[in-house]
Scaffold this active site. Sequence first.
Site, PDB file in Angstrom:
ATOM      1  N   LEU A  33      51.229  69.847  12.096  1.00 35.75           N
ATOM      2  CA  LEU A  33      49.860  69.809  11.555  1.00 35.75           C
ATOM      3  C   LEU A  33      49.298  68.389  11.522  1.00 35.75           C
ATOM      4  CD1 LEU A  33      50.358  72.312   8.587  1.00 35.75           C
ATOM      5  CD2 LEU A  33      49.513  72.797  10.902  1.00 35.75           C
ATOM      6  N   HIS A  34      48.014  68.287  11.840  1.00 29.98           N
ATOM      7  CA  HIS A  34      47.308  67.006  11.796  1.00 29.98           C
ATOM      8  C   HIS A  34      45.993  67.225  11.049  1.00 29.98           C
ATOM      9  CE1 HIS A  34      44.946  68.814  14.941  1.00 29.98           C
ATOM     10  NE2 HIS A  34      46.008  68.914  15.741  1.00 29.98           N
ATOM     11  N   HIS A  37      43.913  70.351  11.800  1.00 27.46           N
ATOM     12  CA  HIS A  37      44.343  71.573  11.102  1.00 27.46           C
ATOM     13  C   HIS A  37      43.928  71.506   9.620  1.00 27.46           C
ATOM     14  CE1 HIS A  37      47.644  71.401  14.285  1.00 27.46           C
ATOM     15  NE2 HIS A  37      47.118  72.605  14.471  1.00 27.46           N
ATOM     16  N   LYS A 149      37.951  72.807  19.066  1.00 27.58           N
ATOM     17  CA  LYS A 149      38.679  72.008  20.066  1.00 27.58           C
ATOM     18  C   LYS A 149      39.194  72.939  21.180  1.00 27.58           C
ATOM     19  CE  LYS A 149      42.162  69.264  21.606  1.00 27.58           C
ATOM     20  NZ  LYS A 149      42.925  70.329  22.258  1.00 27.58           N
TER      21      LYS A 149
END
Length: 297
Positions: A33-34, A37, A149
Amino acid sequence: MERVGSKAEARKTVADAHAEHKTVALVPTMGALHDGHLALVRAACARAEYVVVSVFVNPTQFAPGEDYETYPRDIDHDMDLLAAEGVDLAFTPSAAHMYAGDAGVTVDPGPLGARWEGEVRPGHFTGVATVVTKLLSIVRPDVAYFGEKDYQQLQVVRRAVADLDLAVTVTPHPVVRDRDGLALSSRNVHLSAEERVAARAVPAALEAVAEALAWGERDARALEWAMTDVLAEEPSLAIDYVAVVDPATLEPLDAVDRAARALVAARIGPTRLIDNCELLPPAAAGEPAPAHRKGSE
Ligand code: PAF
């Protein structure tokens, strides 16, 4: 935060939330996760009283030879991030549990799944449409969040939900970008420092097409060239496709005289980068067109 790995436990836990008349949101992810997210998770937490995040690297959306084995995974860190956001339930099934050994029924994404990413990655959107349908069926959320995205994925999911009469509201979230303009993606961790610099050509290409549009260019091929020119300046980058398309069907347009979408896909070494932006001709955006082209004085 509760964490469950079984479909039955997930169903039961979410059924309890529904019984308490809570609005349930699902954010499907493949983990690593970044902030992209987390932006979806925050939007879900702001909207719903019960938030489920699935973390599942779905093998069926990777073609043979793709990066399923090397796809970034960091489940402990993911769980810390989700707990800190106030997520109620993390659903983290294994592949063996998600798919019975003899599973044979899949969701066909139709023509929308066959072009662009579908052409470069055959079978990808069948895998996506199938797993998303399964997740929606297990969790039964009122609302599900998907990032723009992966724009084609968002359209495939929208179509699947509409065509299969699934009772969920699909909510898109704008692309989240790093300071250098690169769209956040779990796969960005594979970029070396030099590749990372080269990757900036992708958002730069989108800036170029937006600028060409703002200066009055409407011809879709010319707009695609505006992107290709920028990408071609970066020798380490291989273009998979650039396209100016209808935002819902993703069919190529001849001219941008209404809202459209610019799509870019390219490879730098083993890493694929995809990105996109909305194209709104100034009249459609309600703004006056520039009085003259750059450099015309
Ligand atoms: O976008 C992703 O991370 C995946 O394609 C999704 C929607 C979680 C399905 O596996």
